[in-house]
Design a protein around this motif. Structure first.
Motif, PDB file in Angstrom:
ATOM      1  N   PHE A 136      24.322  14.974 -35.030  1.00 32.86           N
ATOM      2  CA  PHE A 136      23.550  16.027 -35.704  1.00 32.86           C
ATOM      3  C   PHE A 136      22.931  15.413 -36.944  1.00 32.86           C
ATOM      4  O   PHE A 136      23.627  15.131 -37.924  1.00 32.86           O
ATOM      5  N   ASP A 183      30.864  15.194 -41.816  1.00 35.55           N
ATOM      6  CA  ASP A 183      30.808  16.493 -41.126  1.00 35.55           C
ATOM      7  C   ASP A 183      30.631  16.306 -39.622  1.00 35.55           C
ATOM      8  O   ASP A 183      31.193  17.054 -38.824  1.00 35.55           O
ATOM      9  N   LEU A 223      33.420  17.594 -36.675  1.00 36.76           N
ATOM     10  CA  LEU A 223      33.107  18.525 -35.586  1.00 36.76           C
ATOM     11  C   LEU A 223      33.951  18.236 -34.353  1.00 36.76           C
ATOM     12  O   LEU A 223      34.219  19.138 -33.554  1.00 36.76           O
ATOM     13  N   ARG A 225      37.707  20.121 -34.385  1.00 35.11           N
ATOM     14  CA  ARG A 225      37.806  21.553 -34.694  1.00 35.11           C
ATOM     15  C   ARG A 225      39.074  22.199 -34.184  1.00 35.11           C
ATOM     16  O   ARG A 225      39.522  23.205 -34.700  1.00 35.11           O
ATOM     17  N   ARG A 275      31.793  29.308 -40.304  1.00 39.82           N
ATOM     18  CA  ARG A 275      31.852  28.355 -39.200  1.00 39.82           C
ATOM     19  C   ARG A 275      30.974  28.804 -38.044  1.00 39.82           C
ATOM     20  O   ARG A 275      30.383  28.001 -37.331  1.00 39.82           O
ATOM     21  N   LEU A 333      27.543  27.805 -38.656  1.00 35.23           N
ATOM     22  CA  LEU A 333      27.381  26.382 -38.385  1.00 35.23           C
ATOM     23  C   LEU A 333      27.215  26.165 -36.883  1.00 35.23           C
ATOM     24  O   LEU A 333      26.348  25.409 -36.443  1.00 35.23           O
ATOM     25  N   LYS A 393      23.778  27.038 -35.900  1.00 31.39           N
ATOM     26  CA  LYS A 393      22.839  26.015 -36.361  1.00 31.39           C
ATOM     27  C   LYS A 393      22.877  24.801 -35.431  1.00 31.39           C
ATOM     28  O   LYS A 393      21.837  24.284 -35.028  1.00 31.39           O
ATOM     29  N   LEU A 394      24.085  24.385 -35.048  1.00 32.15           N
ATOM     30  CA  LEU A 394      24.229  23.234 -34.166  1.00 32.15           C
ATOM     31  C   LEU A 394      23.631  23.538 -32.801  1.00 32.15           C
ATOM     32  O   LEU A 394      22.981  22.703 -32.190  1.00 32.15           O
ATOM     33  N   GLU A 398      19.935  23.297 -33.093  1.00 33.14           N
ATOM     34  CA  GLU A 398      19.453  21.948 -33.348  1.00 33.14           C
ATOM     35  C   GLU A 398      19.545  21.077 -32.102  1.00 33.14           C
ATOM     36  O   GLU A 398      18.570  20.456 -31.698  1.00 33.14           O
ATOM     37  N   ALA A 417      25.874  20.245 -28.834  1.00 37.51           N
ATOM     38  CA  ALA A 417      26.814  21.288 -29.240  1.00 37.51           C
ATOM     39  C   ALA A 417      27.736  21.632 -28.074  1.00 37.51           C
ATOM     40  O   ALA A 417      28.947  21.752 -28.241  1.00 37.51           O
ATOM     41  N   LEU A 458      30.402  19.178 -27.507  1.00 33.22           N
ATOM     42  CA  LEU A 458      31.481  19.203 -28.490  1.00 33.22           C
ATOM     43  C   LEU A 458      32.385  20.406 -28.298  1.00 33.22           C
ATOM     44  O   LEU A 458      33.232  20.703 -29.134  1.00 33.22           O
ATOM     45  N   TYR A 496      31.380  23.681 -27.902  1.00 33.20           N
ATOM     46  CA  TYR A 496      30.885  25.013 -28.266  1.00 33.20           C
ATOM     47  C   TYR A 496      30.487  25.737 -26.989  1.00 33.20           C
ATOM     48  O   TYR A 496      29.828  25.175 -26.118  1.00 33.20           O
ATOM     49  N   LYS A 533      25.683  22.759 -48.143  1.00 37.66           N
ATOM     50  CA  LYS A 533      27.052  22.350 -47.840  1.00 37.66           C
ATOM     51  C   LYS A 533      27.488  22.950 -46.520  1.00 37.66           C
ATOM     52  O   LYS A 533      27.372  24.142 -46.278  1.00 37.66           O
ATOM     53  N   GLN A 534      27.959  22.093 -45.669  1.00 38.70           N
ATOM     54  CA  GLN A 534      28.455  22.549 -44.377  1.00 38.70           C
ATOM     55  C   GLN A 534      29.849  22.015 -44.183  1.00 38.70           C
ATOM     56  O   GLN A 534      30.115  20.860 -44.480  1.00 38.70           O
ATOM     57  N   ASN A 535      30.717  22.836 -43.674  1.00 38.02           N
ATOM     58  CA  ASN A 535      32.054  22.359 -43.366  1.00 38.02           C
ATOM     59  C   ASN A 535      32.358  22.530 -41.894  1.00 38.02           C
ATOM     60  O   ASN A 535      32.006  23.512 -41.297  1.00 38.02           O
ATOM     61  N   GLY A 536      33.011  21.491 -41.314  1.00 40.23           N
ATOM     62  CA  GLY A 536      33.351  21.554 -39.891  1.00 40.23           C
ATOM     63  C   GLY A 536      34.417  22.510 -39.732  1.00 40.23           C
ATOM     64  O   GLY A 536      34.917  23.199 -39.165  1.00 40.23           O
TER      65      GLY A 536
END
Ligand SMILES: Nc1ncnc2c1ncn2[C@@H]1O[C@H](COP(=O)(O)OP(=O)(O)O)[C@@H](O)[C@H]1O
Ligand SMILES: [Mg+2]
Lengths: 251, 297
Positions: A90, A97, A101, A104, B156, B159, B162-163, B166, B171, B174, B176, B294-297
């Motif tokens: 990404f 970050d 991912l 998670r 989250r 996020l 957004k992923l 994008e 995504a 991973l 999602y 700022k983004q947090n996983g």
């Protein structure tokens, strides 16, 4: 670990891209899938991962039929890590970050410990943790996507062309990283590769696809010496031994 | 004049809700919904059906939410087999089918005639208080919806959206669950739109299929694009701006001495012209999307 049995698959109403593929991969080995552009290597990997449902046959992992198990379930249970062929980071997120991912579904303490381990392992990433992934070089991106897949310690790692578009030096570095993962973790690793000879240098076994079928399969060392391989891959040069037609080496 | 301004402000808030709802879909989940008006219609018809069966407004909003969730689930289901562009057209088609259904099925809610006499929410209050209370409710709803959207998209979950927008493939790889993310977003957006429809029905006191023509959807789209898609405040500003501009069209008409039938045409020109201008000169809208952060996983 992975067993693909007579799998047929395609997209939408289209023809079968995979026409009865058999493939096995065990823990602690790197199996690489080779073949010309568009022959279905990525499709096979997506089929193993579960993005493409087989039309026939079955995909097994750890002895269970996972053909119908959704991708997110396999990720959630840390069975599998998958890195797609292109756009595998990404770019608007930082290196840290991006890696997180992949973690998670891990408890926070374990996640942070694993992260620290990975940073020790890949110093090229450690020095750029707060950088945006878009600022990384091609090789660093590949390492980043590897690290993200590794953080959860999956049992199976599927990599689609991890060496694509890299300079020979970076390619060597990425292959070395993959071999090191195998040796250290005993993971079952399946990669798709275009750079056949370089890939065979690190792989244990390989499958060469052609026209939706496995044309050649065997131990990497044997394939390296196989004249049919030379014929397939060194297009311009005449094959070393002319007497043997290409694709004739199945088993 | 004050009453007129209160009216415009109420309409601005109701459109603000619709615009927030569409923006959540388009700007955050990448869902190109051309059937937005029917989610609003779920709220208006919830109110109308409850009223015509002598059920109270609580039953009305409950019914509206149930309709909205059903339509959202249907939209999400369509999305499983269709690409984003075809999905957009499918939502338009579904919205039109439902509007025509409402138009022709007299038993449902008066068919083409619609349902009139739906009680005002604060009808027993004296004249200036009633509309002011409605305005208060609308502002509260809009602020609550804004807060909700803000919470959702900075969490989250945001996020994940957004992923997904994008790099959908990545995504998914991973872990999602893209289908679930889209369904959930549609459901939340549908409930916001239905809330707008419900209040609208009890404010205008009339519900009919003509309120569900697809040009309404495109008006909401214009608000989102002009305000700045991907930004909640932008969506609200877009809606308020358009409503107030619309409200002053008749005055401009009078000043120019044009006949009354030009009002609708002038409004349409405003929407179309404004949309074009923004698409050409300022695609990010008035208030651009907040990128990075700022983004947090
Ligand atoms: N999402 C898709 N939809 C339809 N056809 C596809 C899709 N992805 C790949 N294909 C087709 O499947 C064939 C094999 O593609 P792929 O597996 O990506 O090949 P490789 O990775 O070996 O280059 C190609 O003919 C390609 O056009
Ligand atoms: Mg490929």
């Amino acid at each position: 670990m992975i067993s693909v049995n007579n799998v047929r698959a395609g997209y939408g109403d289209g023809p079968d891209i995979l026409q009865g593929i058999n493939l096995n991969a065990a823990g602690g080995e790197i199996v690489t899938i080779l073949g010309p552009n568009g022959c279905g290597k990525s499709t096979l990997l997506k089929c193993i991962a579960g993005f493409v449902r087989p039309r026939g046959g079955a995909v097994e992992m750890e002895g269970c039929d996972v053909s119908a198990v959704p991708v997110h379930d396999k990720i959630r249970h840390h069975l599998m890590g998958f890195v797609p062929q292109t756009d595998n980071v990404f770019s608007t997120l930082s290196v840290a970050d991006n890696i997180m991912l992949g973690a998670r579904y891990m408890p926070a303490a374990e996640r942070n410990a694993r992260y620290a381990e990975l940073m020790a392992q890949y110093p090229s990433l450690a020095s750029k943790q707060e950088r945006k992934a878009s600022a990384l070089s091609g090789g660093e991106r590949q390492i980043l996507s590897l690290a993200r897949a590794l953080i959860s310690k999956p049992r199976v790692l599927l990599l689609d062309e991890p060496s694509a578009g890299l300079s020979p030096m970076m390619m060597h570095e990425v292959f070395a990283a993959i071999a090191e993962i195998r040796d250290r973790t005993g993971m079952c690793i399946v990669t798709v590769e275009q750079n056949a000879f370089e890939a065979l240098g690190v792989a244990d076994r390989a499958y060469v696809l052609s026209l939706g079928k496995v044309a050649i399969e065997g131990r990497a060392a044997d394939l390296l010496a196989d004249p049919a391989m030379r014929h397939l891959y060194l297009g311009g040069k005449p094959p070393v031994v002319e007497s043997r037609p290409p694709f004739a080496a199945v088993n | 004049m004050v009453e007129f301004l209160v009216h415009v402000a109420i309409m601005a808030c109701l459109y603000g809700l619709l615009s927030l709802s569409l923006n959540l879909q388009v700007g955050f989940a990448g869902l190109v919904n051309f059937g937005q008006v029917i989610l609003f219609g779920c709220g208006t018809y919830g109110a109308a059906i409850a009223f015509s069966h002598q059920l109270g407004p609580v039953a009305g909003i409950a019914l509206g939410i149930v309709f909205a969730v059903i339509v959202a689930a249907a939209f999400a289901r369509l999305g499983r087999n269709l690409g984003a562009d075809y999905w957009g057209i499918a939502t338009l088609a579904v919205a039109e089918v439902l509007r025509i259904l409402a138009n022709n099925e007299a038993w449902l809610a008066g068919g083409a005639q619609g349902v009139g006499g739906i009680p005002l929410l604060f009808g027993d209050m004296p004249r200036p208080m009633g509309p002011l209370m409605t305005l208060g409710l609308c502002v509260a709803l809009l602020l609550a919806a804004w807060w909700l959207c803000q919470r959702l998209t900075t969490s989250r979950y945001g996020l994940a959206l957004k992923l997904m927008r994008e790099e959908p493939q990545l995504a998914a790889s991973l872990g999602y669950d893209l289908a679930a993310l889209k369904t959930q977003t549609l459901m939340v957006a549908a409930v916001l739109a239905a809330a707008s429809g419900f209040v609208f029905a009890h404010y205008i006191t009339f519900v009919g299929p003509d309120q569900l023509v697809s040009s309404e959807t495109f008006l909401i789209w214009a608000m989102v694009i002009i305000g700045g898609s991907g930004n909640h405040l932008g969506a609200i500003v877009g809606a308020i701006l358009m409503q107030f501009l619309f409200a002053f069209v008749p005055f401009v008409k009078d000043a120019l001495g044009l006949p009354s039938e030009h009002v609708a045409a002038m409004r349409l020109t405003l929407v179309g012209g404004g949309l074009l201008a923004f698409l050409i000169w300022r695609t990010q809208g008035l208030i651009p999307e907040h990128v990075g952060g700022k983004q947090n996983g």
